[in-house]
Write a protein that holds these residues in place. Structure first.
Motif, PDB file in Angstrom:
ATOM      1  N   VAL A 208       0.741  -1.015  -0.006  1.00  0.00           N
ATOM      2  CA  VAL A 208       0.030  -0.162   0.022  1.00  0.00           C
ATOM      3  C   VAL A 208       1.174   1.172  -0.036  1.00  0.00           C
ATOM      4  O   VAL A 208       0.804   2.271  -0.850  1.00  0.00           O
ATOM      5  CB  VAL A 208      -0.900   0.168   1.287  1.00  0.00           C
ATOM      6  CG1 VAL A 208      -1.658   1.441   1.152  1.00  0.00           C
ATOM      7  CG2 VAL A 208      -1.921  -1.076   1.119  1.00  0.00           C
ATOM      8  N   PHE A 209       1.865   1.280   0.864  1.00  0.00           N
ATOM      9  CA  PHE A 209       2.740   2.496   0.859  1.00  0.00           C
ATOM     10  C   PHE A 209       3.461   2.520  -0.447  1.00  0.00           C
ATOM     11  O   PHE A 209       3.812   3.827  -0.577  1.00  0.00           O
ATOM     12  CB  PHE A 209       3.700   2.260   2.163  1.00  0.00           C
ATOM     13  CG  PHE A 209       2.995   2.123   3.541  1.00  0.00           C
ATOM     14  CD1 PHE A 209       2.117   2.739   3.888  1.00  0.00           C
ATOM     15  CD2 PHE A 209       3.650   1.377   4.405  1.00  0.00           C
ATOM     16  CE1 PHE A 209       1.368   2.482   5.058  1.00  0.00           C
ATOM     17  CE2 PHE A 209       3.152   1.145   5.674  1.00  0.00           C
ATOM     18  CZ  PHE A 209       1.934   1.740   6.053  1.00  0.00           C
ATOM     19  N   GLU A 210       3.907   1.653  -1.047  1.00  0.00           N
ATOM     20  CA  GLU A 210       4.542   1.705  -2.287  1.00  0.00           C
ATOM     21  C   GLU A 210       3.802   2.408  -3.293  1.00  0.00           C
ATOM     22  O   GLU A 210       4.150   3.432  -4.205  1.00  0.00           O
ATOM     23  CB  GLU A 210       4.980   0.423  -2.610  1.00  0.00           C
ATOM     24  CG  GLU A 210       6.305  -0.162  -2.131  1.00  0.00           C
ATOM     25  CD  GLU A 210       7.582   0.285  -2.299  1.00  0.00           C
ATOM     26  OE1 GLU A 210       8.173  -0.065  -3.458  1.00  0.00           O
ATOM     27  OE2 GLU A 210       8.116   1.434  -1.756  1.00  0.00           O
ATOM     28  N   VAL A 211       2.547   1.993  -3.536  1.00  0.00           N
ATOM     29  CA  VAL A 211       1.552   2.504  -4.304  1.00  0.00           C
ATOM     30  C   VAL A 211       1.173   4.094  -4.069  1.00  0.00           C
ATOM     31  O   VAL A 211       1.237   4.890  -4.943  1.00  0.00           O
ATOM     32  CB  VAL A 211       0.222   1.890  -4.400  1.00  0.00           C
ATOM     33  CG1 VAL A 211      -0.877   2.496  -5.062  1.00  0.00           C
ATOM     34  CG2 VAL A 211       0.205   0.371  -5.011  1.00  0.00           C
ATOM     35  N   LEU A 212       1.105   4.545  -2.646  1.00  0.00           N
ATOM     36  CA  LEU A 212       1.052   5.745  -2.310  1.00  0.00           C
ATOM     37  C   LEU A 212       2.183   6.755  -2.692  1.00  0.00           C
ATOM     38  O   LEU A 212       2.063   7.490  -3.202  1.00  0.00           O
ATOM     39  CB  LEU A 212       0.839   5.934  -0.817  1.00  0.00           C
ATOM     40  CG  LEU A 212      -0.626   5.238  -0.166  1.00  0.00           C
ATOM     41  CD1 LEU A 212      -0.646   5.024   1.197  1.00  0.00           C
ATOM     42  CD2 LEU A 212      -1.655   5.445  -0.829  1.00  0.00           C
ATOM     43  N   TYR A 213       3.324   6.047  -2.269  1.00  0.00           N
ATOM     44  CA  TYR A 213       4.663   6.799  -2.438  1.00  0.00           C
ATOM     45  C   TYR A 213       5.045   7.026  -4.059  1.00  0.00           C
ATOM     46  O   TYR A 213       5.334   8.228  -4.422  1.00  0.00           O
ATOM     47  CB  TYR A 213       5.855   6.264  -1.605  1.00  0.00           C
ATOM     48  CG  TYR A 213       7.029   7.294  -1.902  1.00  0.00           C
ATOM     49  CD1 TYR A 213       7.118   8.510  -1.114  1.00  0.00           C
ATOM     50  CD2 TYR A 213       8.013   7.102  -2.903  1.00  0.00           C
ATOM     51  CE1 TYR A 213       8.062   9.348  -1.295  1.00  0.00           C
ATOM     52  CE2 TYR A 213       9.206   7.847  -3.020  1.00  0.00           C
ATOM     53  CZ  TYR A 213       9.174   8.924  -2.380  1.00  0.00           C
ATOM     54  OH  TYR A 213      10.295   9.768  -2.480  1.00  0.00           O
TER      55      TYR A 213
END
Length: 365
Positions: free
Chosen positions: A192-197
């Protein structure tokens, strides 16, 4: 208007004539009152809430504003507005007459709000203070434009807080990579964090992604929905914040990561969510990982700000960035103006270097 007795039914009714915003006259009849007093009370309340007279209280006018705007916006948007109004605005302005609200009164209110604290004892962020002020200004502006209130006292008093982001609101690339090393221990959260960043999605957009939204052949994420809240407070799937779907290209490494991640989700169907996690759980893990990694604290939404700041530093235009993240170019320019100012200086420095190294035609004296 007088109250009438319905002799056939043995009840009372009221007939009221009123004008709409275009000046057209209408008749409103309300029947079925058992007591004459109840009919009179209803008549007085109806006239109060439908009158153009700015002698009415802020609370009564807000009821008119609510009837107009609630059906026009998303449930989640209205819930946010309603919460701000009832928590921060109504306690101070509720009993004030609309035509008595002036700039000094708004300034006093701003001082009160700016010194309020959260449950954890912290002052509200400048960005949130700006949001609170905007809600008051929107209501007063509606009264000015539609009901002939003399002026918008909130606008005259000036805004509080800010919209422009500071470095405390986002991470540099090095800070994110430091955080990501520790996030690897949380498989779903990490992706999730990878997609957000790396793609700049909003949190609820990412949590609403299904398998069919990912096109690995072209490395594209189709962002076409988000988790939202309806007017009753129920969580539902709705359109994106801008109301428009968008295509977001993924870096090759992220695409490979997601393919590997999805391959481990046995039995995942095309319409299944790829991130089966509650936002509250994600928030808890977020704080734990930040504490372990030692990076400064920002909100999860700060990953979206971090993505935008990264693109600005790479030299992309507000228009290109806005199309990618679902913002207008104007908002990107305004909200991240300090980063563009830094970029402009870098451009000037490069032009100065070019100027010194180039050959010039000597000007005649």
């Amino acid at each position: 208007m007088p109250v009438y007795k319905d002799k056939k039914r043995g009840t009372y009714f009221v007939s009221i004539y009123y004008k709409d915003l275009e000046g057209k006259e209408h008749k409103k009849t309300k029947r079925g009152f058992k007591k004459k007093k109840d009919a009179k009370n209803w008549e007085a309340e109806y006239q109060r809430s439908n009158s153009y007279n700015m002698e009415m209280t802020f609370k009564d006018f807000y009821a008119i504003y609510r009837r107009t705007y609630k059906p026009k916006v998303k449930g989640s948007t209205w819930c946010t507005k309603e919460n701000i109004v009832q928590t921060h605005i109504m306690p101070y302005f509720g009993d004030k007459k609309m035509n008595s609200i002036d700039a000094p009164m708004v300034l006093e209110w701003q001082s009160i709000i700016a010194n309020k604290t959260t449950k954890t004892g912290k002052l509200y962020s400048p960005v949130y203070l700006k949001t609170i002020h905007n809600q008051l200004s929107a209501i007063l502006n509606y009264a000015v434009n539609k009901y002939d209130l003399n002026y918008n006292a909130a606008r005259k008093a000036g805004a509080m807080g800010r919209e422009i982001l500071k470095s405390d609101d986002y991470w540099t690339l090095d800070e994110y990579l430091q955080f990501a090393e520790y996030a690897l221990d949380y498989d779903i959260d990490y992706h999730v964090f990878e997609v957000l960043y790396w793609c700049g999605l909003r949190v609820n957009e990412a949590l609403c992604l299904i398998k069919n939204d990912i096109d690995f052949n072209n490395n594209i994420i189709y962002v076409n929905k988000t988790w939202t809240v309806d007017s009753e407070g129920n969580k539902v799937v709705g359109s994106t914040k801008s109301g428009k779907p968008r295509k977001v290209s993924m870096p090759d490494r992220l695409s490979n990561e997601l393919q590997n991640y999805l391959s481990r989700m046995y039995g995942l169907k095309d319409n299944d969510y790829i991130f089966p996690i509650y936002k509250s759980t994600l928030d808890n893990h977020w704080r734990a990982i930040i504490k372990k990694s030692g990076v400064k604290y920002i909100k999860i939404h700060g990953l979206r700000h971090s993505h935008i700041s990264l693109l600005i530093n790479m030299g992309f235009t507000p228009l290109a960035i806005g199309e990618r993240v679902g913002h207008s170019a104007e908002k990107i320019t305004y909200q991240y103006s300090h980063l563009f100012d830094t970029k402009q200086q870098a451009i000037v420095d490069a032009l100065n270097t070019c100027d010194k190294e180039s050959h010039h035609v000597t000007q005649k004296p």
